[in-house]
Design an enzyme around this catalytic site. Structure first.
Site, PDB file in Angstrom:
ATOM      1  N   ARG A  42       6.935 -14.872  -3.941  1.00 10.83           N
ATOM      2  CA  ARG A  42       7.729 -14.488  -2.779  1.00 10.83           C
ATOM      3  C   ARG A  42       9.225 -14.576  -3.049  1.00 10.83           C
ATOM      4  NH1 ARG A  42       4.238 -12.971   0.743  1.00 10.83           N
ATOM      5  NH2 ARG A  42       2.198 -13.895   0.597  1.00 10.83           N
ATOM      6  N   HIS A  72       0.298 -10.368 -12.423  1.00  4.44           N
ATOM      7  CA  HIS A  72       0.656  -9.747 -11.135  1.00  4.44           C
ATOM      8  C   HIS A  72       2.151  -9.904 -10.889  1.00  4.44           C
ATOM      9  CE1 HIS A  72       0.508  -8.438  -7.019  1.00  4.44           C
ATOM     10  NE2 HIS A  72      -0.809  -8.405  -6.979  1.00  4.44           N
ATOM     11  N   TYR A  75       5.350 -10.154  -4.973  1.00  5.90           N
ATOM     12  CA  TYR A  75       5.243  -9.273  -3.791  1.00  5.90           C
ATOM     13  C   TYR A  75       6.605  -8.733  -3.356  1.00  5.90           C
ATOM     14  CZ  TYR A  75       0.611 -11.366  -3.127  1.00  5.90           C
ATOM     15  OH  TYR A  75      -0.668 -11.785  -3.283  1.00  5.90           O
ATOM     16  N   HIS A 112       2.320  -3.789  -6.932  1.00  3.30           N
ATOM     17  CA  HIS A 112       2.168  -2.996  -5.713  1.00  3.30           C
ATOM     18  C   HIS A 112       3.224  -1.898  -5.778  1.00  3.30           C
ATOM     19  CE1 HIS A 112       0.354  -6.663  -3.365  1.00  3.30           C
ATOM     20  NE2 HIS A 112      -0.298  -6.381  -4.474  1.00  3.30           N
ATOM     21  N   GLU A 147      -1.495  -0.846  -8.261  1.00  7.39           N
ATOM     22  CA  GLU A 147      -2.607  -1.354  -7.456  1.00  7.39           C
ATOM     23  C   GLU A 147      -2.861  -0.424  -6.271  1.00  7.39           C
ATOM     24  OE1 GLU A 147      -2.411  -5.511  -6.497  1.00  7.39           O
ATOM     25  OE2 GLU A 147      -4.122  -5.403  -5.126  1.00  7.39           O
ATOM     26  N   ASP A 181      -8.375  -2.417  -6.044  1.00  6.73           N
ATOM     27  CA  ASP A 181      -8.637  -3.608  -5.221  1.00  6.73           C
ATOM     28  C   ASP A 181      -9.680  -3.204  -4.177  1.00  6.73           C
ATOM     29  OD1 ASP A 181      -8.410  -5.445  -2.956  1.00  6.73           O
ATOM     30  OD2 ASP A 181      -6.648  -6.270  -3.966  1.00  6.73           O
ATOM     31  N   HIS A 184      -8.569  -3.470  -0.588  1.00  6.42           N
ATOM     32  CA  HIS A 184      -7.530  -2.494  -0.253  1.00  6.42           C
ATOM     33  C   HIS A 184      -8.100  -1.083  -0.081  1.00  6.42           C
ATOM     34  CE1 HIS A 184      -4.171  -5.197  -2.152  1.00  6.42           C
ATOM     35  NE2 HIS A 184      -4.826  -5.782  -1.179  1.00  6.42           N
ATOM     36  N   HIS A 216      -9.647  -5.712  -8.637  1.00  3.91           N
ATOM     37  CA  HIS A 216      -9.501  -6.913  -7.826  1.00  3.91           C
ATOM     38  C   HIS A 216     -10.722  -6.962  -6.919  1.00  3.91           C
ATOM     39  CE1 HIS A 216      -4.801  -7.260  -8.068  1.00  3.91           C
ATOM     40  NE2 HIS A 216      -5.402  -7.602  -9.191  1.00  3.91           N
ATOM     41  N   ASP A 229      -5.586  -5.381   5.221  1.00  2.00           N
ATOM     42  CA  ASP A 229      -5.409  -6.169   4.000  1.00  2.00           C
ATOM     43  C   ASP A 229      -5.585  -7.664   4.236  1.00  2.00           C
ATOM     44  OD1 ASP A 229      -4.885  -7.025   1.471  1.00  2.00           O
ATOM     45  OD2 ASP A 229      -2.775  -6.451   1.446  1.00  2.00           O
ATOM     46  N   HIS A 231      -8.101 -10.475   2.910  1.00  2.00           N
ATOM     47  CA  HIS A 231      -9.196 -10.708   1.963  1.00  2.00           C
ATOM     48  C   HIS A 231     -10.209 -11.703   2.529  1.00  2.00           C
ATOM     49  CE1 HIS A 231      -6.293  -9.710  -1.615  1.00  2.00           C
ATOM     50  NE2 HIS A 231      -6.245  -8.828  -0.651  1.00  2.00           N
ATOM     51  N   GLU A 261      -9.399 -12.537  -5.752  1.00  2.00           N
ATOM     52  CA  GLU A 261      -8.203 -12.973  -5.003  1.00  2.00           C
ATOM     53  C   GLU A 261      -8.657 -13.430  -3.626  1.00  2.00           C
ATOM     54  OE1 GLU A 261      -6.359  -9.042  -5.217  1.00  2.00           O
ATOM     55  OE2 GLU A 261      -4.744  -9.952  -6.371  1.00  2.00           O
TER      56      GLU A 261
HETATM   57 ZN    ZN Z   1      -4.456  -7.635  -0.636  1.00  7.28          ZN
HETATM   58 FE    FE Z   2      -5.156  -7.169  -5.019  1.00 12.29          FE
HETATM   59 FE    FE Z   3      -1.938  -7.343  -5.342  1.00 19.73          FE
END
Ligand code: ZN
Ligand code: FE
Ligand code: FE
Length: 283
Positions: A42, A72, A75, A112, A147, A181, A184, A216, A229, A231, A261
């Site tokens: 973050r 990864h 974000y 992303h 992704e 994913d 997603h 993912h 989104d 999970h 994830e």
């Molecule tokens: Zn996600």
């Molecule tokens: Fe993912």
């Molecule tokens: Fe991701």
């Protein structure tokens, strides 16, 4: 059904104790790949990578039959933000991360694509393409994965067409692939539970299955097309266990690195790895 094939599966691990330590944590949960954030997810700060620790992880992975890792991006990296300073930051992160990844050569770097924040999908795609052309370099050993996104807000990459347009738009498409994913794409509207073959056919027609490099694995808390989104643990959500059995045994998917994830931490991952290895027919 018993098979010799072992799926490459693992969870998303913390880098706090270093690289080799992640390998050990992964191995202890019977994982043969894993994911990690290249820096604070973050924020932007990146801890220096210790080259010895990176080499120690590579030796550990070779010894224990690991497949490729799926790093990864943070974000906060939005290559198609409407704010120039946010785009500049994102470009710097991407470029630095790809340089840093050369200490762990030959792995995957997943990101992303970004959120266009009202500028429109075309402009978003243009900015992402420009940033990739800028950051990728000759001799880069990392494959950069876009992704698939749930389509929350103004996310770019909800449809396979958008991903294809980014890949085809760059001069560096050889270095690009896709990480699918499951949560997603489901939230994005693709019926991977009811018609996995149909979804993969569509992927093949638009992006090309040879571009699909990693998965993912996440169940979803929401019905198909919800664009939320959120999970869920494997089998506890709207996608369901049967669909995950088809995913981990599908000839086009079973050889790809699969990253969990899901909520539930280390113990959760260990249980899901055992579950999915069982579904894949492993002894
Ligand atoms: Zn996600
Ligand atoms: Fe993912
Ligand atoms: Fe991701």
């Amino acid at each position: 059904m018993m098979t010799d094939h072992r799926i490459a599966i693992g969870g998303h691990l913390s880098t706090s104790d270093g690289f080799r330590a992640m390998g050990e944590v992964a191995h202890a949960m019977d994982a043969t790949t894993f994911a990690f954030f290249t820096r604070n997810p973050r924020g932007g700060t990146a801890k220096a990578i210790d080259p010895d620790d990176a080499r120690a992880l590579q030796a550990f992975m070779a010894e224990h039959g690991f497949s490729r890792l799926v790093a990864h991006a943070p974000y906060t990296m939005n290559l198609c933000s409407d704010k120039p300073e946010t785009r500049e930051f994102a470009r710097r992160v991407l470029s630095e991360d790809l340089q840093r990844m050369e200490l762990l050569p030959g792995n995957y770097y997943n990101f992303h694509p970004g959120s266009h924040v009202g500028q429109g999908t075309d402009e978003g795609i243009r900015l992402i393409v420009e940033a990739l052309d800028d950051a990728l370099f000759d001799g880069c050993s990392t494959t950069v994965l876009l992704e698939t996104m749930a389509g929350k807000g103004t996310e770019v990459g909800r449809t396979f067409e958008e991903l294809a347009r980014i890949i085809e738009g760059t001069c560096r498409s050889d270095a690009l692939g896709v990480c699918l994913d499951t949560c997603h794409v489901w939230d994005g509207g693709y019926d991977i539970a009811g018609d996995l073959d149909g979804v993969l056919d569509e992927f093949d027609r638009t992006v090309g299955l040879e571009r699909l490099k990693a998965l993912h694995l996440n169940d979803s808390k929401n019905p198909r097309g919800a664009h939320k989104d959120r999970h869920e643990r494997i089998g506890d959500g709207c996608i369901g266990l049967d669909a995950f059995q088809r995913v981990v045994t599908h000839p086009a998917l079973r050889d790809l690195p699969m990253i969990l994830e899901t909520p539930g931490g280390i113990e959760g991952y260990a249980a899901e790895i055992a579950l999915l290895r069982g579904l894949a027919g492993e002894a």
